[in-house]
Design an enzyme around this catalytic site. Structure first.
Site, PDB file in Angstrom:
ATOM      1  N   ILE A   1      42.064  37.770  11.071  1.00  0.00           N
ATOM      2  CA  ILE A   1      42.572  37.448   9.737  1.00  0.00           C
ATOM      3  C   ILE A   1      42.114  36.043   9.320  1.00  0.00           C
ATOM      4  O   ILE A   1      42.021  35.754   8.130  1.00  0.00           O
ATOM      5  CB  ILE A   1      44.114  37.615   9.644  1.00  0.00           C
ATOM      6  CG1 ILE A   1      44.858  36.759  10.656  1.00  0.00           C
ATOM      7  CG2 ILE A   1      44.486  39.083   9.775  1.00  0.00           C
ATOM      8  CD1 ILE A   1      46.397  36.830  10.508  1.00  0.00           C
TER       9      ILE A   1
ATOM     10  N   LYS B   1      49.214  40.292   8.048  1.00  0.00           N
ATOM     11  CA  LYS B   1      48.933  41.610   8.652  1.00  0.00           C
ATOM     12  C   LYS B   1      50.284  42.140   9.124  1.00  0.00           C
ATOM     13  O   LYS B   1      50.655  42.001  10.299  1.00  0.00           O
ATOM     14  CB  LYS B   1      47.937  41.420   9.800  1.00  0.00           C
ATOM     15  CG  LYS B   1      47.329  42.701  10.336  1.00  0.00           C
ATOM     16  CD  LYS B   1      46.286  42.361  11.400  1.00  0.00           C
ATOM     17  CE  LYS B   1      45.671  43.598  12.018  1.00  0.00           C
ATOM     18  NZ  LYS B   1      44.735  43.263  13.118  1.00  0.00           N
TER      19      LYS B   1
ATOM     20  N   GLU C   1      41.105  49.410  16.308  1.00  0.00           N
ATOM     21  CA  GLU C   1      41.279  48.828  14.969  1.00  0.00           C
ATOM     22  C   GLU C   1      40.016  48.938  14.116  1.00  0.00           C
ATOM     23  O   GLU C   1      40.062  48.723  12.906  1.00  0.00           O
ATOM     24  CB  GLU C   1      41.692  47.357  15.091  1.00  0.00           C
ATOM     25  CG  GLU C   1      43.042  47.182  15.766  1.00  0.00           C
ATOM     26  CD  GLU C   1      43.516  45.747  15.763  1.00  0.00           C
ATOM     27  OE1 GLU C   1      43.009  44.956  16.588  1.00  0.00           O
ATOM     28  OE2 GLU C   1      44.372  45.416  14.918  1.00  0.00           O
TER      29      GLU C   1
HETATM   30  N1  LIG Z   1      45.110  34.376  15.518  1.00  0.00           N
HETATM   31  C1  LIG Z   1      44.922  35.726  15.586  1.00  0.00           C
HETATM   32  N2  LIG Z   1      45.445  36.393  16.603  1.00  0.00           N
HETATM   33  C2  LIG Z   1      45.238  37.717  16.692  1.00  0.00           C
HETATM   34  C3  LIG Z   1      44.510  38.404  15.703  1.00  0.00           C
HETATM   35  C4  LIG Z   1      43.996  37.650  14.611  1.00  0.00           C
HETATM   36  O1  LIG Z   1      43.354  38.190  13.666  1.00  0.00           O
HETATM   37  N3  LIG Z   1      44.212  36.321  14.578  1.00  0.00           N
HETATM   38  N4  LIG Z   1      44.361  39.757  15.794  1.00  0.00           N
HETATM   39  C5  LIG Z   1      44.859  40.441  16.820  1.00  0.00           C
HETATM   40  C6  LIG Z   1      44.757  41.901  16.872  1.00  0.00           C
HETATM   41  O2  LIG Z   1      43.757  42.410  16.029  1.00  0.00           O
HETATM   42  C7  LIG Z   1      46.157  42.428  16.542  1.00  0.00           C
HETATM   43  O3  LIG Z   1      46.410  42.282  15.149  1.00  0.00           O
HETATM   44  C8  LIG Z   1      46.390  43.851  16.941  1.00  0.00           C
HETATM   45  O4  LIG Z   1      47.764  44.136  16.811  1.00  0.00           O
HETATM   46  C9  LIG Z   1      45.596  39.825  17.916  1.00  0.00           C
HETATM   47  N5  LIG Z   1      45.760  38.384  17.750  1.00  0.00           N
END
Ligand SMILES: Nc1nc2c(c(=O)[nH]1)N=C([C@H](O)[C@@H](O)CO)CN2
Length: 127
Positions: A77, A103, A26
């Site tokens: 995020i 996302k 990513e």
């Molecule tokens: N609470 C979150 N959980 C997850 C995040 C995030 O940004 N906040 N990000 C990921 C990975 O980057 C995912 O988007 C890959 O598909 C996983 N869990």
């Protein structure tokens, strides 16, 4: 002013391609974020004067958000949501803000994943 008495200016569906995610891949390819922002602001002065200087300029806010989000890679995020909230509270003098960061392509089996936060300048460091 109680939050229920506020007027709101909104930016809906601001699409930003950026490096975002916790996995190595990513950080190698951009993904799409969708950002929704509601800003608490008394619009009466702007409406009375018909003057952009009395308004929160949603075009300038949008530009500032895109610049901040794309300025460096981030993992979560949550980090994006908090950063956008603090940026807008600090630079645009709004009293309250709600930020939703989505996302949409993160979980193939889901329509969307998102975090939503609400912040007030009265409980931020910039108050
Ligand atoms: N609470 C979150 N959980 C997850 C995040 C995030 O940004 N906040 N990000 C990921 C990975 O980057 C995912 O988007 C890959 O598909 C996983 N869990």
């Amino acid at each position: 002013m109680a939050i229920s008495d506020l007027d709101w200016i909104s930016i809906e569906g601001l699409i930003i391609d950026t490096f975002i995610g916790v996995y190595d891949w990513e950080q190698q390819q951009t993904q799409q974020l969708r950002i929704d922002v509601d800003m608490g602001w008394d619009i009466q002065a702007a409406a009375k004067t018909d003057d952009i200087a009395q308004a929160v300029d949603y075009a300038r806010v949008s530009e500032a958000i895109v610049a901040w989000v794309t300025q460096q890679p981030r993992q979560l995020i949550e980090t994006v949501a908090e950063g956008v909230a603090q940026l807008v509270l600090e630079q645009f003098s709004v009293s309250d803000i709600k930020v939703k960061v989505s996302k949409p392509d993160a979980v193939p089996a889901a329509d969307n994943v998102a975090v939503t936060i609400r912040r007030s300048r009265f409980d931020s460091a910039f108050g």
